[in-house]
Design an enzyme around this catalytic site. Structure first.
Site, PDB file in Angstrom:
ATOM      1  N   HIS A 101       0.814  -1.221   0.000  1.00 36.29           N
ATOM      2  CA  HIS A 101       0.000   0.000   0.000  1.00 36.29           C
ATOM      3  C   HIS A 101       0.844   1.266   0.000  1.00 36.29           C
ATOM      4  O   HIS A 101       0.330   2.351  -0.304  1.00 36.29           O
ATOM      5  CB  HIS A 101      -0.985  -0.006   1.183  1.00 36.29           C
ATOM      6  CG  HIS A 101      -0.387   0.298   2.515  1.00 36.29           C
ATOM      7  ND1 HIS A 101      -0.063  -0.684   3.430  1.00 36.29           N
ATOM      8  CD2 HIS A 101      -0.060   1.477   3.112  1.00 36.29           C
ATOM      9  CE1 HIS A 101       0.420  -0.112   4.520  1.00 36.29           C
ATOM     10  NE2 HIS A 101       0.437   1.192   4.358  1.00 36.29           N
TER      11      HIS A 101
ATOM     12  N   ASP B 218       0.272  -7.554   1.407  1.00 34.35           N
ATOM     13  CA  ASP B 218       0.744  -6.188   1.611  1.00 34.35           C
ATOM     14  C   ASP B 218       2.265  -6.110   1.631  1.00 34.35           C
ATOM     15  O   ASP B 218       2.856  -5.328   2.373  1.00 34.35           O
ATOM     16  CB  ASP B 218       0.171  -5.587   2.903  1.00 34.35           C
ATOM     17  CG  ASP B 218       0.258  -4.053   2.919  1.00 34.35           C
ATOM     18  OD1 ASP B 218       0.322  -3.458   1.833  1.00 34.35           O
ATOM     19  OD2 ASP B 218       0.276  -3.463   4.013  1.00 34.35           O
TER      20      ASP B 218
ATOM     21  N   GLY C  16       3.385   6.537   7.832  1.00 29.37           N
ATOM     22  CA  GLY C  16       4.801   6.761   7.553  1.00 29.37           C
ATOM     23  C   GLY C  16       5.659   5.618   8.076  1.00 29.37           C
ATOM     24  O   GLY C  16       6.749   5.365   7.572  1.00 29.37           O
ATOM     25  N   ASN C  17       5.178   4.909   9.123  1.00 31.28           N
ATOM     26  CA  ASN C  17       5.872   3.717   9.621  1.00 31.28           C
ATOM     27  C   ASN C  17       5.672   2.521   8.692  1.00 31.28           C
ATOM     28  O   ASN C  17       6.420   1.543   8.764  1.00 31.28           O
ATOM     29  CB  ASN C  17       5.371   3.326  11.013  1.00 31.28           C
ATOM     30  CG  ASN C  17       6.063   4.078  12.128  1.00 31.28           C
ATOM     31  OD1 ASN C  17       5.453   4.855  12.839  1.00 31.28           O
ATOM     32  ND2 ASN C  17       7.373   3.847  12.291  1.00 31.28           N
ATOM     33  N   SER C  18       4.657   2.573   7.845  1.00 33.26           N
ATOM     34  CA  SER C  18       4.323   1.432   7.002  1.00 33.26           C
ATOM     35  C   SER C  18       5.509   0.981   6.161  1.00 33.26           C
ATOM     36  O   SER C  18       6.172   1.788   5.512  1.00 33.26           O
ATOM     37  CB  SER C  18       3.164   1.794   6.071  1.00 33.26           C
ATOM     38  OG  SER C  18       1.981   2.019   6.796  1.00 33.26           O
TER      39      SER C  18
ATOM     40  N   LEU D 105      -7.852 -24.667  -2.609  1.00 30.73           N
ATOM     41  CA  LEU D 105      -8.494 -25.862  -2.074  1.00 30.73           C
ATOM     42  C   LEU D 105      -9.967 -25.911  -2.460  1.00 30.73           C
ATOM     43  O   LEU D 105     -10.488 -26.978  -2.759  1.00 30.73           O
ATOM     44  CB  LEU D 105      -8.347 -25.898  -0.546  1.00 30.73           C
ATOM     45  CG  LEU D 105      -8.945 -27.105   0.179  1.00 30.73           C
ATOM     46  CD1 LEU D 105      -8.381 -28.419  -0.360  1.00 30.73           C
ATOM     47  CD2 LEU D 105      -8.712 -27.013   1.682  1.00 30.73           C
ATOM     48  N   GLY D 106     -10.638 -24.774  -2.461  1.00 30.77           N
ATOM     49  CA  GLY D 106     -12.025 -24.735  -2.881  1.00 30.77           C
ATOM     50  C   GLY D 106     -13.022 -24.962  -1.764  1.00 30.77           C
ATOM     51  O   GLY D 106     -13.968 -25.737  -1.906  1.00 30.77           O
TER      52      GLY D 106
END
Length: 479
Positions: A121, A151, A222-224, A279-280
């Site tokens: 992101h 992510d 900002g830490n992301s 797997l379904g």
């Protein structure tokens, strides 16, 4: 996400001001009697040498996104409405030409030759990415690959002898263990914050595919993408998100376990994409009432509410109403336990499940597969010019089609979106169901491939999608 990032940047000046005030107030008002046991543990851990050791391996990630005329017009309309409802009606002072939006996050080196990890992101929709090192050196970065479900994104910068960080085993983490984060919260570069591991294997929804590490480390925008360290200086997580009602830190922070992140990294580095197993099944948790109905000693297992036709699950003999108690000898307490194991598996991996059916325990075996019909959406015209939308698509399974009303237009499922592609810039997301492209109905991937072969080399065409059950028409700009 571009929209969210834009909203954040518009507000960042006062958010930073509020943060400065909040820091001053909290420091002035906290008394020794207010310190929690967890804070006492962290306070007794001296991270100063560790911060000095690992900081060179952390970098600020700077993202530049070009804002189109249409997006700028939407922003102007939103600003006009805000001013109207604030009893001030006047046109905002905005430029009439396309603008550039800047955002930022954090990343860190995992190899000496310039491979870095950050969040999907953070770089989603970016037109240009640079990284700023601890010594203020700024380098251009190339996006190697990005995976929305986990992510995780992989960047590459040119050079050698970069300060790669040591990677730890996130499976060895213990609840209560002290941890350290370094990043750029609200743009304050190389800020360190510490806390403890609050819980492991946290899951938010089916949209994500990793069991998050929960901590009480202070993380903010900002830490992301920044690293989460154990007290030995090993990276054991990538800081990903916070749980907040205000947009800022409220005591709950979540990080991607490094074992899962490195698996994604290897796939993105090698193949440029992530291949997941199929797997379904449609599992749900067992509560107290269901445990009594199914004669279980306690709420445990994953109850199958549906098994997809012609899926690995059906071929293995699984049925609706079965309760999976073990998967490859690993106990299943909740449905998320099963999904986390499946999300780490690969196509063609064998599996063994212990189930309960009509009060009896059974053991079934089978082999996982890849999601059916997952193909790259692209086309070539007679001049061999490629139209690259940056989408991966597959036909809907019979089971998925059955979830639509009989009179509904059924399309194809978007399984992945290249964050640098044309589709991502137009706002198309993984999970969308495409029903029409350039005034051509889409029912199969073959229909889509045929439709994109007739797209113009430049201009805007319409693409109709169903997103979370709601139809929408999107303008897709071809450049």
């Amino acid at each position: 996400m571009q929209e969210k990032m834009a909203n954040y940047n518009l507000k960042s000046w006062w958010q930073r001001s509020l943060l400065a005030v909040a820091i001053g107030v909290s420091a002035a008002t906290m008394s020794p009697s207010m310190v929690t046991p967890a804070q006492a543990v962290v306070a007794s851990t001296d991270f100063s040498d560790l911060v000095q050791q690992v900081t060179p391996g952390v970098a600020r990630v700077n993202v530049t996104t070009n804002i189109s005329d249409e997006e700028l017009a939407q922003a102007q309309t939103a600003e006009l409405l805000r001013q109207f409802f604030g009893d001030r009606l006047r046109l905002p002072d905005r430029p009439a030409t396309p603008a550039i939006e800047n955002a930022y996050g954090t990343g860190f080196f995992v190899t000496k030759d310039g491979y870095m990890l950050t969040n999907h992101h953070v770089v989603e929709g970016a037109d240009k990415i640079t990284v700023t090192l601890n010594d203020r050196t700024e380098l251009d970065a190339v996006l190697v690959g990005s995976d929305e479900r986990s992510d995780v994104a992989v960047l590459k910068v040119k050079g050698s002898q970069f300060p790669a960080l040591s990677i730890g085993d996130s499976n060895l983490l213990k609840v209560g263990e002290p941890v350290l984060a370094i990043g750029s919260p609200f743009g304050f570069d190389y800020s360190a914050s510490a806390g403890i591991v609050s819980a492991k294997s946290r899951s938010f929804s089916r949209e994500t595919s990793v069991p998050f590490i929960q901590t009480d480390v202070a993380l903010n925008p900002g830490n992301s993408g920044g690293p989460l360290f154990n007290k030995r200086g090993e990276v054991i997580g990538i800081n990903s998100r916070i749980f907040s009602g205000t947009g800022g830190y409220m005591g709950l922070s979540f990080s991607i376990p490094m074992n899962a992140a490195m698996d994604i990294y290897e796939q993105l580095k090698t193949n440029g994409e992530v291949t997941r197993a199929y797997l379904g099944i449609y599992p749900q948790d067992i509560d107290r009432n269901l445990a009594e109905v199914y004669r279980l000693s306690r709420p445990q297992g994953a109850l199958l509410t549906r098994v997809s036709p012609d899926s690995p699950a059906q071929r293995a003999g699984l049925k609706t109403g079965d309760i999976i108690l073990q998967y490859n000898k690993m106990p299943i307490i909740r449905a998320d336990d099963l999904l986390n194991l499946l999300n780490r598996a690969r196509p063609d991996d064998p599996f063994q499940v212990q189930i309960q059916r009509e009060g009896k325990r059974l053991m079934l075996t089978g082999k996982l597969s890849r999601a059916p019909g997952d193909v790259q959406a692209q086309s070539r015209d007679k001049q061999n010019n490629e139209v690259q939308l940056g989408l991966r698509l597959r036909d809907l399974t019979t089971d998925e089609q059955a979830q639509f009303d009989s009179d509904s237009q059924v399309g194809v499922l978007v399984t992945a979106v290249d964050p640098t592609g044309l589709a991502a810039r137009s706002g198309i997301m993984a999970g969308d169901i495409v029903t029409n492209l350039h005034q051509k109905p889409i029912k199969t991937v073959t229909d889509f491939t045929s439709a994109i072969s007739s797209l113009p080399k430049q201009g805007v065409v319409t693409i109709e999608v169903v997103r979370q059950g709601i139809p929408a028409i999107i303008g897709l700009r071809i450049e």
